[in-house]
Write an enzyme that holds these catalytic residues in place. Sequence first.
Site, PDB file in Angstrom:
ATOM      1  N   VAL A 263       9.858   2.350  12.559  1.00 58.67           N
ATOM      2  CA  VAL A 263       8.917   3.004  13.478  1.00 58.67           C
ATOM      3  C   VAL A 263       8.981   2.438  14.893  1.00 58.67           C
ATOM      4  O   VAL A 263       8.429   3.028  15.818  1.00 58.67           O
ATOM      5  CB  VAL A 263       7.449   2.966  12.968  1.00 58.67           C
ATOM      6  CG1 VAL A 263       7.281   3.755  11.682  1.00 58.67           C
ATOM      7  CG2 VAL A 263       6.936   1.544  12.827  1.00 58.67           C
TER       8      VAL A 263
ATOM      9  N   PRO B 227      -8.870  -1.899   5.222  1.00 56.13           N
ATOM     10  CA  PRO B 227      -8.953  -2.844   4.101  1.00 56.13           C
ATOM     11  C   PRO B 227      -9.136  -4.284   4.565  1.00 56.13           C
ATOM     12  O   PRO B 227      -8.715  -4.670   5.659  1.00 56.13           O
ATOM     13  CB  PRO B 227      -7.580  -2.714   3.407  1.00 56.13           C
ATOM     14  CG  PRO B 227      -6.893  -1.551   4.054  1.00 56.13           C
ATOM     15  CD  PRO B 227      -7.491  -1.424   5.418  1.00 56.13           C
ATOM     16  N   GLY B 228      -9.759  -5.062   3.675  1.00 52.06           N
ATOM     17  CA  GLY B 228      -9.770  -6.517   3.840  1.00 52.06           C
ATOM     18  C   GLY B 228      -8.597  -7.098   3.073  1.00 52.06           C
ATOM     19  O   GLY B 228      -7.596  -6.413   2.817  1.00 52.06           O
TER      20      GLY B 228
ATOM     21  N   GLU C 138       2.927  -7.872   0.101  1.00 49.87           N
ATOM     22  CA  GLU C 138       3.872  -8.772   0.783  1.00 49.87           C
ATOM     23  C   GLU C 138       3.366  -9.163   2.175  1.00 49.87           C
ATOM     24  O   GLU C 138       4.063  -9.837   2.940  1.00 49.87           O
ATOM     25  CB  GLU C 138       5.253  -8.109   0.877  1.00 49.87           C
ATOM     26  CG  GLU C 138       5.893  -7.935  -0.485  1.00 49.87           C
ATOM     27  CD  GLU C 138       7.239  -7.211  -0.437  1.00 49.87           C
ATOM     28  OE1 GLU C 138       7.837  -7.119   0.648  1.00 49.87           O
ATOM     29  OE2 GLU C 138       7.671  -6.733  -1.485  1.00 49.87           O
ATOM     30  N   PHE C 139       2.147  -8.706   2.480  1.00 46.42           N
ATOM     31  CA  PHE C 139       1.563  -8.907   3.805  1.00 46.42           C
ATOM     32  C   PHE C 139       1.610 -10.369   4.269  1.00 46.42           C
ATOM     33  O   PHE C 139       2.064 -10.674   5.376  1.00 46.42           O
ATOM     34  CB  PHE C 139       0.115  -8.388   3.764  1.00 46.42           C
ATOM     35  CG  PHE C 139      -0.673  -8.590   5.014  1.00 46.42           C
ATOM     36  CD1 PHE C 139      -0.576  -7.695   6.070  1.00 46.42           C
ATOM     37  CD2 PHE C 139      -1.538  -9.671   5.160  1.00 46.42           C
ATOM     38  CE1 PHE C 139      -1.316  -7.871   7.237  1.00 46.42           C
ATOM     39  CE2 PHE C 139      -2.279  -9.855   6.316  1.00 46.42           C
ATOM     40  CZ  PHE C 139      -2.164  -8.953   7.353  1.00 46.42           C
TER      41      PHE C 139
ATOM     42  N   ASN D 123       1.205   3.928   7.575  1.00 46.57           N
ATOM     43  CA  ASN D 123       0.943   2.669   6.867  1.00 46.57           C
ATOM     44  C   ASN D 123       1.817   1.519   7.366  1.00 46.57           C
ATOM     45  O   ASN D 123       1.415   0.355   7.290  1.00 46.57           O
ATOM     46  CB  ASN D 123       1.183   2.925   5.366  1.00 46.57           C
ATOM     47  CG  ASN D 123       1.283   1.656   4.568  1.00 46.57           C
ATOM     48  OD1 ASN D 123       0.279   1.002   4.303  1.00 46.57           O
ATOM     49  ND2 ASN D 123       2.512   1.269   4.188  1.00 46.57           N
TER      50      ASN D 123
ATOM     51  N   PHE E 152       0.830  -1.211   0.000  1.00 49.25           N
ATOM     52  CA  PHE E 152       0.000   0.000   0.000  1.00 49.25           C
ATOM     53  C   PHE E 152       0.870   1.268   0.000  1.00 49.25           C
ATOM     54  O   PHE E 152       0.554   2.249  -0.685  1.00 49.25           O
ATOM     55  CB  PHE E 152      -0.906   0.068   1.244  1.00 49.25           C
ATOM     56  CG  PHE E 152      -1.871  -1.071   1.400  1.00 49.25           C
ATOM     57  CD1 PHE E 152      -2.199  -1.914   0.338  1.00 49.25           C
ATOM     58  CD2 PHE E 152      -2.478  -1.305   2.633  1.00 49.25           C
ATOM     59  CE1 PHE E 152      -3.103  -2.963   0.502  1.00 49.25           C
ATOM     60  CE2 PHE E 152      -3.390  -2.341   2.809  1.00 49.25           C
ATOM     61  CZ  PHE E 152      -3.694  -3.176   1.744  1.00 49.25           C
TER      62      PHE E 152
ATOM     63  N   TYR F   9      -2.912  -9.308  16.116  1.00 51.18           N
ATOM     64  CA  TYR F   9      -2.978  -8.449  14.921  1.00 51.18           C
ATOM     65  C   TYR F   9      -4.320  -7.709  14.891  1.00 51.18           C
ATOM     66  O   TYR F   9      -4.362  -6.479  14.760  1.00 51.18           O
ATOM     67  CB  TYR F   9      -2.792  -9.265  13.634  1.00 51.18           C
ATOM     68  CG  TYR F   9      -2.943  -8.398  12.401  1.00 51.18           C
ATOM     69  CD1 TYR F   9      -1.981  -7.435  12.096  1.00 51.18           C
ATOM     70  CD2 TYR F   9      -4.062  -8.500  11.568  1.00 51.18           C
ATOM     71  CE1 TYR F   9      -2.123  -6.597  10.993  1.00 51.18           C
ATOM     72  CE2 TYR F   9      -4.212  -7.670  10.461  1.00 51.18           C
ATOM     73  CZ  TYR F   9      -3.245  -6.724  10.175  1.00 51.18           C
ATOM     74  OH  TYR F   9      -3.386  -5.889   9.094  1.00 51.18           O
TER      75      TYR F   9
END
Length: 270
Positions: free
Chosen positions: A78, A200-201, A206-207, A104, A34, A170
């Site tokens: 982060v 998002p669904g 690369e998730f 993101n 994304f 998660y």
Amino acid sequence: MAKQNISVQGSSNQDQPNQGNRKLVVITGASSGFGLACAKKFADNGWLVLAAARRQERLEKLQNQLGEKNCLIQPLDVTQTDSINSLMGFIQSKQLSVDLLINNAGLALGLSAAYQADLSDWQTMIDTNITGLIRMTRAILPLMVDKRSGHVINLGSVAGSYAYPGANVYGASKAFVEQFSLNLRADLAGTAVRVTNIEPGMAETEFSEVRFHGDKQKAASIYDQVQPLVAEDIAESIFWCASLPEHVNINRLEIMPTCQSFAPLTVSKS
Ligand code: NDP
Ligand code: 8X3
């Protein structure tokens, strides 16, 4: 803070990237999925992009594609306060005026039941999806409040609203992001700063490869024989939210691929 022209290190000419009052978007996790699609979408539409992530070589490739005048890059983890401080130092040293922060950077690790899950995976998700996101927000928000303009777009998930087996921490981290976004709206009332939670669904990025610790085959099986969302679908939605007139605030935007639906409530019979 007034916008000021800046020169980019390594630029072969004196062209300045934010001339003409271009809007600036800071994107965390811009090396893939994304974040990468957003970088391209916003740059293609005239925004100056500050792309940040851990994988520097990916960021350099992106900068080569978009051009140094359109895309600034900075290494960012982060989960590390020093890294966020360095990014803020870069922003301040260049006197960049941030119009949009896309929080993101994030990840899922594992799909095991809570009683079997790896505690270090849980901790990494909390450090990234929650602590990283709130630290980035806390760092950038005062700049937006000062100039009474700006927009924070967070990446939540349908997993923040709907439980499914193995989503445990998660899903909980994304529920945090949703509620944090709504509470930011409450605190920012009267400042003109906007906040949006994008939810998002299933989207093929690369998730799943990250979730399954690099097991590409297992990741591919998730998207086998279905038509998931793609990163560009989400970038389009984010761009739409950011492009609406400033008096319009999309609070939450839930997006699923048509093939995905809600998990049925289960009843276990003995
Ligand atoms: P990707 O794995 O393709 O991209 C994740 C991005 O996050 C990468 O650019 C990665 O960069 C970055 N990232 C991860 N950890 C860190 C860190 N510690 N510091 C900085 N950057 C980090 O996944 P998606 O694009 O799919 O995911 C983006 C966001 O969207 C995540 O928050 C995810 O939870 C959420 N989401 C994803 C969905 C999906 O089905 N794909 C659905 C709903 C939400 P690098 O490794 O270079 O640091
Ligand atoms: C990821 C979306 O549906 O895989 O945030 O949980 S889903």
